[in-house]
Design a protein around this motif. Structure first.
Motif, PDB file in Angstrom:
ATOM      1  N   GLY A 150     110.076  28.257 104.657  1.00  0.00           N
ATOM      2  CA  GLY A 150     110.213  29.295 104.670  1.00  0.00           C
ATOM      3  C   GLY A 150     111.518  30.428 104.907  1.00  0.00           C
ATOM      4  N   ILE A 151     112.121  29.524 103.649  1.00  0.00           N
ATOM      5  CA  ILE A 151     113.483  29.766 103.406  1.00  0.00           C
ATOM      6  C   ILE A 151     113.192  30.996 102.130  1.00  0.00           C
ATOM      7  N   PRO A 152     113.723  32.767 102.653  1.00  0.00           N
ATOM      8  CA  PRO A 152     113.382  33.637 101.314  1.00  0.00           C
ATOM      9  C   PRO A 152     114.259  32.609  99.478  1.00  0.00           C
ATOM     10  N   ILE A 153     113.032  33.101  98.441  1.00  0.00           N
ATOM     11  CA  ILE A 153     113.935  32.578  96.683  1.00  0.00           C
ATOM     12  C   ILE A 153     113.762  34.013  96.497  1.00  0.00           C
ATOM     13  N   GLY A 154     112.895  35.018  96.363  1.00  0.00           N
ATOM     14  CA  GLY A 154     112.777  36.264  95.646  1.00  0.00           C
ATOM     15  C   GLY A 154     111.446  36.823  95.470  1.00  0.00           C
ATOM     16  N   THR A 155     111.130  38.056  94.837  1.00  0.00           N
ATOM     17  CA  THR A 155     109.711  38.649  94.611  1.00  0.00           C
ATOM     18  C   THR A 155     109.483  37.985  93.081  1.00  0.00           C
ATOM     19  N   VAL A 156     107.958  38.330  93.199  1.00  0.00           N
ATOM     20  CA  VAL A 156     107.915  38.569  92.415  1.00  0.00           C
ATOM     21  C   VAL A 156     107.649  39.098  90.936  1.00  0.00           C
ATOM     22  N   VAL A 207     110.279  35.243  88.715  1.00  0.00           N
ATOM     23  CA  VAL A 207     110.874  35.405  89.833  1.00  0.00           C
ATOM     24  C   VAL A 207     111.790  36.135  89.733  1.00  0.00           C
ATOM     25  N   GLN A 208     112.378  37.156  90.634  1.00  0.00           N
ATOM     26  CA  GLN A 208     113.429  37.944  90.353  1.00  0.00           C
ATOM     27  C   GLN A 208     113.871  37.670  91.744  1.00  0.00           C
ATOM     28  N   PRO A 209     115.170  36.512  91.969  1.00  0.00           N
ATOM     29  CA  PRO A 209     115.907  36.124  92.646  1.00  0.00           C
ATOM     30  C   PRO A 209     116.192  36.743  94.018  1.00  0.00           C
ATOM     31  N   PHE A 210     116.613  37.141  95.035  1.00  0.00           N
ATOM     32  CA  PHE A 210     117.377  37.739  95.669  1.00  0.00           C
ATOM     33  C   PHE A 210     118.165  37.792  96.204  1.00  0.00           C
TER      34      PHE A 210
END
Length: 297
Positions: free
Chosen positions: A244-250, A266-269
């Motif tokens: 559940g730890i956020p990483i980024g968006t496609v 993936v574009q990291p947050f």
């Protein structure tokens, strides 16, 4: 001793001059404008006017030079004063901007664990980044917390935006964090809400391009979907990163690069070039071992 005759003579001359002045003033104010005395005054003015003008013209460069020198000294003093005020303003602005940025970072780190889906039961330890690796090929940072603060190897590290890496080395007062952009990094991840699993790794030759590998075809993955840690677990084997730890968006999908799998970019947050503070998730599940993060087939 003073000569009495000389004194009497001077007094007599002074008395005569005073008497003449009184007579001339009386006559001047008493006669009409076209009188003799007024005529003499006008004549004297006409005679002396060119002399006064010439003297004024001759003296003008000296007056200008004197005024220029005075203005130059005044401007120099004013310039020094303005420079000091500007330096103070810059210092205050820098301090204010730094405080605002740190406040935003720390607030985000406090708020992230409160988001729905974030792994619970962790005990975050905030740490300040004190050193960075000089190249992208060895993407690590060093923080000012260590073993004495409960930090151990393999613990996940986050910012207020999401996952940034894991602890790889610990001393009594510092710790080294390998970022997920490091060539050795592998993170079991999942695209939400479609539930497509894969292994997040930096691209070979381009550590800034994070790629979700080994994603099976058939899952409709589109740009903008969120990628989080999957928290892979199988028996006594478990991922280092809780689910559940956020990483980024496609960012994009390449469905035809392999026969069985598709590759997701993936574009990291997190902004890995502006890491000032991080949090180390110190709580871990006891009795588990690190899982192999790359599938065998």
């Amino acid at each position: 001793m003073y000569d009495k005759k000389v004194i009497r003579r001077r007094r007599a001359v002074l008395a005569v001059l005073v008497l003449l002045s009184v007579i001339l003033l009386t006559a001047y104010f008493g006669e009409p404008g076209g009188g003799v005395i007024h005529g003499i005054q006008r004549g004297a003015q006409q005679v002396l006017a060119p002399i006064e003008k010439g003297a004024s013209t001759a003296a003008k460069p000296f007056r200008d030079l004197f005024n220029f020198v005075g203005d130059a000294f005044d401007a120099k003093d004013e310039n020094k004063k303005l420079k000091k005020e500007l330096a103070r303003a810059r210092t205050q602005l820098a301090a204010t901007q730094t405080a605002v940025r740190e406040n935003e970072i720390l607030r985000a780190m406090v708020d992230l664990p409160k988001r729905a889906g974030f792994p619970q039961g962790t005990s975050p330890v905030a740490a300040r980044v004190i050193a960075r690796s000089p190249t992208d090929w060895y993407s690590t940072v060093q923080v000012d917390k260590g073993r004495g603060d409960g930090i151990r190897e393999d613990q996940p590290v986050i910012t207020g935006d999401g996952l940034v890496g894991k602890v790889t080395a610990v001393t009594s007062g510092t710790a080294t964090v390998a970022l997920i952009t490091d060539g050795s990094s592998s993170v079991s991840s999942q695209v939400m809400p479609v539930g497509a699993d894969g292994i997040l790794q930096p691209a070979v030759g381009d550590p800034n391009d994070l790629q979700l590998q080994f994603v099976r075809k058939g899952r409709l993955i589109r740009k903008g979907l969120t990628v989080v840690t999957s928290g892979f677990s199988s028996g006594r084997l478990a991922s280092l990163y809780p689910r559940g730890i956020p990483i980024g968006t496609v960012k994009s999908v390449n469905p035809n690069e392999l026969e069985t799998y598709q590759r997701v970019h993936v574009q990291p947050f997190a902004d890995f070039h502006r890491l000032d503070y991080v949090q180390v998730l110190t709580a871990r599940v006891a009795g588990t071992q690190q899982a192999s993060l790359v599938p065998s087939g």
